[in-house]
Design a protein around this motif. Structure first.
Motif, short mmCIF file in Angstrom:
data_model
loop_
_atom_site.label_atom_id
_atom_site.label_comp_id
_atom_site.label_asym_id
_atom_site.label_seq_id
_atom_site.Cartn_x
_atom_site.Cartn_y
_atom_site.Cartn_z
N ASN A 72 0.84 -1.20 0.00
CA ASN A 72 0.00 0.00 0.00
C ASN A 72 0.88 1.25 0.00
N PRO A 73 0.67 2.17 -0.94
CA PRO A 73 1.55 3.35 -1.02
C PRO A 73 1.53 4.23 0.23
N VAL A 74 0.45 4.19 1.02
CA VAL A 74 0.41 4.96 2.26
C VAL A 74 1.45 4.44 3.24
N TYR A 75 1.52 3.12 3.38
CA TYR A 75 2.48 2.51 4.29
C TYR A 75 3.91 2.74 3.81
N VAL A 76 4.10 2.75 2.50
CA VAL A 76 5.43 3.00 1.95
C VAL A 76 5.88 4.42 2.28
N GLU A 77 4.96 5.37 2.17
CA GLU A 77 5.30 6.76 2.49
C GLU A 77 5.63 6.90 3.98
N MET A 78 4.85 6.24 4.83
CA MET A 78 5.15 6.26 6.26
C MET A 78 6.52 5.65 6.54
N MET A 79 6.78 4.52 5.90
CA MET A 79 8.03 3.81 6.13
C MET A 79 9.24 4.68 5.78
N SER A 80 9.15 5.40 4.68
CA SER A 80 10.25 6.27 4.27
C SER A 80 10.52 7.34 5.33
N ALA A 81 9.45 7.91 5.87
CA ALA A 81 9.61 8.94 6.90
C ALA A 81 10.19 8.34 8.18
N ILE A 82 9.71 7.17 8.56
CA ILE A 82 10.21 6.50 9.76
C ILE A 82 11.70 6.19 9.61
N GLU A 83 12.06 5.65 8.45
CA GLU A 83 13.45 5.25 8.23
C GLU A 83 14.39 6.44 8.31
N ARG A 84 13.97 7.58 7.78
CA ARG A 84 14.83 8.77 7.84
C ARG A 84 15.12 9.17 9.28
N VAL A 85 14.10 9.10 10.12
CA VAL A 85 14.28 9.51 11.52
C VAL A 85 15.14 8.52 12.28
N VAL A 86 14.83 7.23 12.17
CA VAL A 86 15.53 6.24 12.99
C VAL A 86 16.97 6.02 12.51
N SER A 87 17.19 6.10 11.21
CA SER A 87 18.56 5.90 10.72
C SER A 87 19.47 7.03 11.17
N ALA A 88 18.92 8.23 11.29
CA ALA A 88 19.71 9.36 11.78
C ALA A 88 20.13 9.16 13.24
N SER A 89 19.40 8.28 13.95
CA SER A 89 19.74 7.98 15.34
C SER A 89 20.50 6.67 15.48
N GLY A 90 20.96 6.11 14.37
CA GLY A 90 21.79 4.93 14.41
C GLY A 90 21.06 3.62 14.41
N TYR A 91 19.77 3.60 14.07
CA TYR A 91 18.99 2.37 14.07
C TYR A 91 18.76 1.85 12.65
N ARG A 92 18.66 0.54 12.55
CA ARG A 92 18.25 -0.11 11.31
C ARG A 92 16.76 -0.43 11.43
N LEU A 93 16.00 -0.21 10.34
CA LEU A 93 14.56 -0.45 10.36
C LEU A 93 14.25 -1.77 9.68
N LEU A 94 13.53 -2.64 10.39
CA LEU A 94 13.08 -3.92 9.85
C LEU A 94 11.60 -3.83 9.51
N LEU A 95 11.20 -4.39 8.37
CA LEU A 95 9.82 -4.33 7.91
C LEU A 95 9.14 -5.67 8.11
N SER A 96 7.91 -5.63 8.65
CA SER A 96 7.16 -6.86 8.88
C SER A 96 5.74 -6.68 8.36
N SER A 97 5.23 -7.69 7.65
CA SER A 97 3.86 -7.67 7.15
C SER A 97 2.98 -8.49 8.08
N THR A 98 1.92 -7.86 8.61
CA THR A 98 1.04 -8.56 9.54
C THR A 98 -0.13 -9.23 8.83
N GLY A 99 -0.73 -8.55 7.89
CA GLY A 99 -1.79 -9.17 7.08
C GLY A 99 -3.08 -9.39 7.84
N THR A 100 -3.09 -10.27 8.82
CA THR A 100 -4.31 -10.61 9.55
C THR A 100 -4.20 -10.15 10.99
N THR A 101 -5.32 -10.16 11.69
CA THR A 101 -5.33 -9.76 13.09
C THR A 101 -4.44 -10.68 13.92
#
Length: 358
Positions: A72-101
């Protein structure tokens, strides 16, 4: 290749293993010892064991972002913003797909394994089981979405009620009087709030004729199927309000396949203002729910929670704005962005409204 150990580095440097460990991990050691150990490590080709370091330090320098649909392009846009913030603080971002409840619950429970230092979760559905898992998580979690009152967790929200008011008011201004709202599944958080937001918005215009249809999913294909049925009926609406941009794009395709012209015969609007909204023709009028800003704020809340675990829980609501394009405009009008009017009692009346929760 045989892995060089810290014991070998210590022997080469002529120091104890404990001294070598302190020197390599930035702990207290003399300048001479640090120089010897670093030289020995370079000569031997020593590479630190990241897993062992994580156990020693009690942190992994990794954060997780868990979403229902990674495409979903909304989640991709969020992910890009999250990654910029956390990488600047020295963190690696891992992506996980939940799909169902159940997957959302599992991914929260798995935090007990200690593979990340924190998580940003965007669940489609909120269940008692998920709330229990969140409350029991030993690892900080920030939720992108809505939780019941009293949940002591950091959350970042969109404002679906104001979003729907902006859309309905715009369509009324453009002369539309028969509006079909095409939602996604109403057992989801966005589906429920957008349904209620639309119902509230139309109460200000009692002369409108409205109807609501639930698509099977928040996708282009589901939107096409639902809107095709709406437009094939005896009373065709003059506007379709879609619960997201993907459904709206399906609506545009359905209208075109039935020989209708947008916006002359029917107006179509979406929600999320994804990149797709500016690519389709005519351009799609859509409400920008601040996906990038929500991602940025969620990342900052998570970093703050990691740094100060005992801080009060915070809820931030990001205000929407309407981006008007050709899919809903009468002839002679150009694209524009409309911010929400300030009204007493609005859920969010400023960009990034924040409040302490609990």
């Amino acid at each position: 290749m045989v892995r060089v150990t810290i014991t070998q580095v210590a022997a080469h440097a002529g120091v104890s293993v404990a001294s070598a460990s302190r020197a390599l991990n930035g702990q207290i050691a003399s300048a001479e010892t640090i120089a010897k150990v670093r030289h020995a490590a370079a000569v031997l080709g020593y590479v630190a064991d990241a897993t062992a370091q994580s156990l020693q330090r009690g942190r992994t320098n990794q954060l997780a972002y868990a979403v229902a649909d990674i495409g979903n392009p909304v989640y991709v846009e969020m992910m890009s913003a999250i990654e910029r913030v956390v990488s600047a603080s020295g963190y690696r971002l891992l992506l996980s797909s939940t799909g169902t409840t159940s997957s959302s619950v599992d991914v929260v429970r798995d935090l007990g394994r200690g593979y990340v230092d924190g998580m940003i979760l965007s669940p489609l559905r909120i269940t008692d089981e998920l709330l229990t898992a969140l409350a029991q998580s030993p690892t900080p979690v920030v939720v992108l979405g809505r939780l019941p009152d009293g949940a002591r967790l950091d959350t970042v929200r969109a404002d679906s009620f104001t979003a729907m008011r902006l859309i309905v008011d715009h369509l009324v201004t453009e002369g539309r009087r028969d509006i079909a709202f095409v939602n996604g599944p109403t057992d989801t958080t966005p589906g429920a709030f957008r349904r209620d937001g639309f119902a509230a918005a139309v109460t200000s215009h009692p002369y409108l004729s409205t109807r609501t249809v639930d698509a099977q999913d928040f996708t282009i294909a589901a939107g096409y199927t639902a809107v095709r049925q709406v437009l094939a009926g005896d009373q065709r609406p003059d506007a379709v309000v879609a619960a997201n941009d993907l459904i709206a794009i399906g609506a545009i395709r359905a209208a075109e396949d039935l020989g209708l012209t947008i916006p002359r015969d029917i107006a179509v609007t979406g929600i999320d203002n994804t990149e797709l909204a500016g690519v389709v023709r005519p351009g799609l009028t859509s409400v920008d729910l601040g996906a990038e800003e929500r991602g940025r704020v969620a990342a900052e809340l998570l970093l703050a929670r990691i740094a100060e675990p005992s801080r009060a829980a915070h809820t931030v609501t990001v205000a929407p704005s309407l981006v008007v394009r050709g899919s809903s405009l009468v002839a002679g009008h150009g694209p524009k962005r409309v911010a929400p009017a300030l009204e007493h009692g609005d859920e969010a009346t400023a960009f990034g409204t924040e409040e302490a929760a609990g």
